[in-house]
Scaffold this motif. Structure first.
Motif, PDB file in Angstrom:
ATOM      1  N   GLY A   1       0.801  -1.212   0.000  1.00 35.50           N
ATOM      2  CA  GLY A   1       0.000   0.000   0.000  1.00 35.50           C
ATOM      3  C   GLY A   1       0.838   1.268   0.000  1.00 35.50           C
ATOM      4  N   LEU A   2       1.839   1.303  -0.826  1.00 31.50           N
ATOM      5  CA  LEU A   2       2.692   2.486  -0.880  1.00 31.50           C
ATOM      6  C   LEU A   2       1.901   3.624  -1.514  1.00 31.50           C
ATOM      7  CD1 LEU A   2       5.970   0.784  -2.075  1.00 31.50           C
ATOM      8  CD2 LEU A   2       5.377   1.469   0.228  1.00 31.50           C
ATOM      9  N   SER A   3       1.312   4.430  -0.661  1.00 34.68           N
ATOM     10  CA  SER A   3       0.419   5.480  -1.150  1.00 34.68           C
ATOM     11  C   SER A   3       1.159   6.522  -1.978  1.00 34.68           C
ATOM     12  CB  SER A   3      -0.309   6.148   0.014  1.00 34.68           C
ATOM     13  OG  SER A   3       0.625   6.742   0.893  1.00 34.68           O
ATOM     14  N   VAL A   4       2.411   6.787  -1.663  1.00 39.33           N
ATOM     15  CA  VAL A   4       3.166   7.763  -2.440  1.00 39.33           C
ATOM     16  C   VAL A   4       3.347   7.265  -3.871  1.00 39.33           C
ATOM     17  CG1 VAL A   4       5.391   8.934  -2.640  1.00 39.33           C
ATOM     18  CG2 VAL A   4       4.361   8.620  -0.399  1.00 39.33           C
ATOM     19  N   VAL A   5       3.753   6.020  -3.997  1.00 46.73           N
ATOM     20  CA  VAL A   5       3.949   5.449  -5.325  1.00 46.73           C
ATOM     21  C   VAL A   5       2.614   5.314  -6.044  1.00 46.73           C
ATOM     22  CG1 VAL A   5       4.780   3.421  -6.585  1.00 46.73           C
ATOM     23  CG2 VAL A   5       6.037   4.260  -4.603  1.00 46.73           C
ATOM     24  N   SER A   6       1.590   4.890  -5.319  1.00 44.43           N
ATOM     25  CA  SER A   6       0.273   4.735  -5.922  1.00 44.43           C
ATOM     26  C   SER A   6      -0.258   6.075  -6.414  1.00 44.43           C
ATOM     27  CB  SER A   6      -0.710   4.133  -4.913  1.00 44.43           C
ATOM     28  OG  SER A   6      -0.298   2.860  -4.521  1.00 44.43           O
ATOM     29  N   ASN A   7      -0.089   7.123  -5.610  1.00 43.40           N
ATOM     30  CA  ASN A   7      -0.545   8.443  -6.026  1.00 43.40           C
ATOM     31  C   ASN A   7       0.247   8.954  -7.223  1.00 43.40           C
ATOM     32  OD1 ASN A   7      -2.507   8.544  -4.062  1.00 43.40           O
ATOM     33  ND2 ASN A   7      -1.193   9.614  -2.586  1.00 43.40           N
ATOM     34  N   ALA A   8       1.550   8.725  -7.225  1.00 39.14           N
ATOM     35  CA  ALA A   8       2.378   9.157  -8.353  1.00 39.14           C
ATOM     36  C   ALA A   8       1.963   8.423  -9.628  1.00 39.14           C
ATOM     37  CB  ALA A   8       3.852   8.927  -8.051  1.00 39.14           C
ATOM     38  N   LEU A   9       1.688   7.139  -9.499  1.00 37.81           N
ATOM     39  CA  LEU A   9       1.245   6.382 -10.666  1.00 37.81           C
ATOM     40  C   LEU A   9      -0.111   6.881 -11.154  1.00 37.81           C
ATOM     41  CD1 LEU A   9       2.250   2.733  -9.708  1.00 37.81           C
ATOM     42  CD2 LEU A   9       3.346   4.220 -11.374  1.00 37.81           C
ATOM     43  N   ALA A  10      -0.987   7.233 -10.231  1.00 37.05           N
ATOM     44  CA  ALA A  10      -2.306   7.719 -10.611  1.00 37.05           C
ATOM     45  C   ALA A  10      -2.218   9.098 -11.266  1.00 37.05           C
ATOM     46  CB  ALA A  10      -3.217   7.782  -9.388  1.00 37.05           C
ATOM     47  N   ILE A  11      -1.347   9.952 -10.741  1.00 39.36           N
ATOM     48  CA  ILE A  11      -1.215  11.302 -11.301  1.00 39.36           C
ATOM     49  C   ILE A  11      -0.606  11.251 -12.702  1.00 39.36           C
ATOM     50  CG2 ILE A  11       0.022  13.483 -11.033  1.00 39.36           C
ATOM     51  CD1 ILE A  11      -0.303  13.086  -7.985  1.00 39.36           C
ATOM     52  N   GLU A  12       0.375  10.422 -12.885  1.00 39.63           N
ATOM     53  CA  GLU A  12       1.101  10.357 -14.159  1.00 39.63           C
ATOM     54  C   GLU A  12       0.598   9.247 -15.076  1.00 39.63           C
ATOM     55  OE1 GLU A  12       3.173  12.657 -15.027  1.00 39.63           O
ATOM     56  OE2 GLU A  12       3.127  13.624 -13.065  1.00 39.63           O
ATOM     57  N   ARG A  13      -0.619   8.787 -14.859  1.00 40.00           N
ATOM     58  CA  ARG A  13      -1.093   7.644 -15.647  1.00 40.00           C
ATOM     59  C   ARG A  13      -1.259   7.974 -17.122  1.00 40.00           C
ATOM     60  NH1 ARG A  13      -6.702   7.471 -12.887  1.00 40.00           N
ATOM     61  NH2 ARG A  13      -7.628   9.205 -13.961  1.00 40.00           N
ATOM     62  N   THR A  14      -1.585   9.218 -17.459  1.00 44.79           N
ATOM     63  CA  THR A  14      -1.721   9.583 -18.876  1.00 44.79           C
ATOM     64  C   THR A  14      -0.381   9.437 -19.590  1.00 44.79           C
ATOM     65  OG1 THR A  14      -3.488  11.122 -18.315  1.00 44.79           O
ATOM     66  CG2 THR A  14      -2.431  11.392 -20.466  1.00 44.79           C
ATOM     67  N   TRP A  15       0.670   9.973 -18.976  1.00 44.34           N
ATOM     68  CA  TRP A  15       1.997   9.858 -19.588  1.00 44.34           C
ATOM     69  C   TRP A  15       2.463   8.410 -19.631  1.00 44.34           C
ATOM     70  CZ3 TRP A  15       3.711  13.409 -22.564  1.00 44.34           C
ATOM     71  CH2 TRP A  15       3.338  14.725 -22.354  1.00 44.34           C
ATOM     72  N   MET A  16       2.170   7.675 -18.575  1.00 43.47           N
ATOM     73  CA  MET A  16       2.573   6.265 -18.558  1.00 43.47           C
ATOM     74  C   MET A  16       1.862   5.485 -19.656  1.00 43.47           C
ATOM     75  SD  MET A  16       2.880   5.496 -14.492  1.00 43.47           S
ATOM     76  CE  MET A  16       2.970   3.761 -14.775  1.00 43.47           C
ATOM     77  N   ARG A  17       0.589   5.795 -19.871  1.00 42.48           N
ATOM     78  CA  ARG A  17      -0.154   5.118 -20.930  1.00 42.48           C
ATOM     79  C   ARG A  17       0.406   5.481 -22.303  1.00 42.48           C
ATOM     80  NH1 ARG A  17      -6.397   5.848 -18.863  1.00 42.48           N
ATOM     81  NH2 ARG A  17      -6.269   4.341 -17.171  1.00 42.48           N
ATOM     82  N   LEU A  18       0.730   6.749 -22.498  1.00 48.45           N
ATOM     83  CA  LEU A  18       1.289   7.167 -23.790  1.00 48.45           C
ATOM     84  C   LEU A  18       2.647   6.528 -24.044  1.00 48.45           C
ATOM     85  CD1 LEU A  18       0.354  10.961 -23.827  1.00 48.45           C
ATOM     86  CD2 LEU A  18      -0.544   9.170 -25.308  1.00 48.45           C
ATOM     87  N   VAL A  19       3.507   6.553 -23.046  1.00 49.03           N
ATOM     88  CA  VAL A  19       4.839   5.966 -23.210  1.00 49.03           C
ATOM     89  C   VAL A  19       4.738   4.447 -23.363  1.00 49.03           C
ATOM     90  CG1 VAL A  19       7.055   5.576 -22.058  1.00 49.03           C
ATOM     91  CG2 VAL A  19       6.024   7.841 -22.036  1.00 49.03           C
ATOM     92  N   GLY A  20       3.947   3.808 -22.531  1.00 49.97           N
ATOM     93  CA  GLY A  20       3.791   2.353 -22.615  1.00 49.97           C
ATOM     94  C   GLY A  20       3.142   1.916 -23.915  1.00 49.97           C
ATOM     95  N   GLY A  21       2.102   2.645 -24.347  1.00 52.11           N
ATOM     96  CA  GLY A  21       1.452   2.320 -25.616  1.00 52.11           C
ATOM     97  C   GLY A  21       2.386   2.521 -26.799  1.00 52.11           C
ATOM     98  N   SER A  22       3.181   3.592 -26.754  1.00 50.73           N
ATOM     99  CA  SER A  22       4.154   3.837 -27.827  1.00 50.73           C
ATOM    100  C   SER A  22       5.197   2.725 -27.867  1.00 50.73           C
ATOM    101  CB  SER A  22       4.857   5.179 -27.620  1.00 50.73           C
ATOM    102  OG  SER A  22       3.927   6.219 -27.639  1.00 50.73           O
ATOM    103  N   PHE A  23       5.654   2.300 -26.692  1.00 53.20           N
ATOM    104  CA  PHE A  23       6.625   1.210 -26.636  1.00 53.20           C
ATOM    105  C   PHE A  23       6.043  -0.078 -27.202  1.00 53.20           C
ATOM    106  CE2 PHE A  23       8.442  -2.422 -24.322  1.00 53.20           C
ATOM    107  CZ  PHE A  23       9.744  -2.333 -24.794  1.00 53.20           C
ATOM    108  N   LEU A  24       4.798  -0.399 -26.828  1.00 47.30           N
ATOM    109  CA  LEU A  24       4.170  -1.611 -27.341  1.00 47.30           C
ATOM    110  C   LEU A  24       3.937  -1.527 -28.844  1.00 47.30           C
ATOM    111  CD1 LEU A  24       1.597  -2.467 -24.541  1.00 47.30           C
ATOM    112  CD2 LEU A  24       3.693  -3.681 -25.109  1.00 47.30           C
ATOM    113  N   LEU A  25       3.573  -0.344 -29.330  1.00 48.12           N
ATOM    114  CA  LEU A  25       3.394  -0.165 -30.761  1.00 48.12           C
ATOM    115  C   LEU A  25       4.717  -0.345 -31.498  1.00 48.12           C
ATOM    116  CD1 LEU A  25       1.335   0.603 -32.954  1.00 48.12           C
ATOM    117  CD2 LEU A  25       2.006   2.969 -32.606  1.00 48.12           C
ATOM    118  N   LEU A  26       5.776   0.260 -30.979  1.00 49.15           N
ATOM    119  CA  LEU A  26       7.099   0.106 -31.579  1.00 49.15           C
ATOM    120  C   LEU A  26       7.546  -1.356 -31.562  1.00 49.15           C
ATOM    121  CD1 LEU A  26       9.744   1.519 -32.628  1.00 49.15           C
ATOM    122  CD2 LEU A  26      10.472   1.499 -30.252  1.00 49.15           C
ATOM    123  N   LEU A  27       7.324  -2.030 -30.443  1.00 49.07           N
ATOM    124  CA  LEU A  27       7.683  -3.439 -30.332  1.00 49.07           C
ATOM    125  C   LEU A  27       6.894  -4.289 -31.323  1.00 49.07           C
ATOM    126  CD1 LEU A  27       9.401  -5.418 -28.637  1.00 49.07           C
ATOM    127  CD2 LEU A  27       7.421  -5.667 -27.160  1.00 49.07           C
TER     128      LEU A  27
END
Length: 104
Positions: free
Chosen positions: A60-86
């Motif tokens: 329950g690392l709330s700091v990490v969980s909150n950071a992941l929730a705040i930056e989820r748009t960027w994470m989705r864009l970067v992760g989706g771009s990586f999967l598309l490239l792969l």
């Protein structure tokens, strides 16, 4: 009756244990084309990533969980771009000749 249910459950259990999904398929593909060591390394990398996310969830690392929730748009864009490239890279790759032995 219990034995027949058990015997019917064995193939279902094996089917459920088969690694499905993009990481499992990539692990199987790399193992078949590049050898056992490469497949093992990809499998260990996937297991490490799963372990990290499990630790975040379990502790329950709330700091990490909150950071992941705040930056989820960027994470989705970067992760989706990586999967598309792969995916494009895998699609454009020449298949390995199954008759050529793999050195590993």
């Amino acid at each position: 009756m219990g034995l027949t249910i058990f015997l019917k459950g064995i193939p279902i259990g094996f089917a459920m244990a088969v690694p499905v999904g993009p990481i499992g398929i990539m692990c199987i593909r790399k193992t078949l084309t590049d050898g056992r060591l490469r497949g093992l390394m990809i499998g260990l990398g996937a297991a490490t990533a799963d372990l990290l996310y499990a630790c975040v969830a379990a502790f329950g690392l709330s700091v990490v969980s909150n950071a992941l929730a705040i930056e989820r748009t960027w994470m989705r864009l970067v992760g989706g771009s990586f999967l598309l490239l792969l995916g494009v890279r895998i699609f454009r790759a020449h298949p390995a000749d199954p008759r050529v032995p793999v050195n590993s």
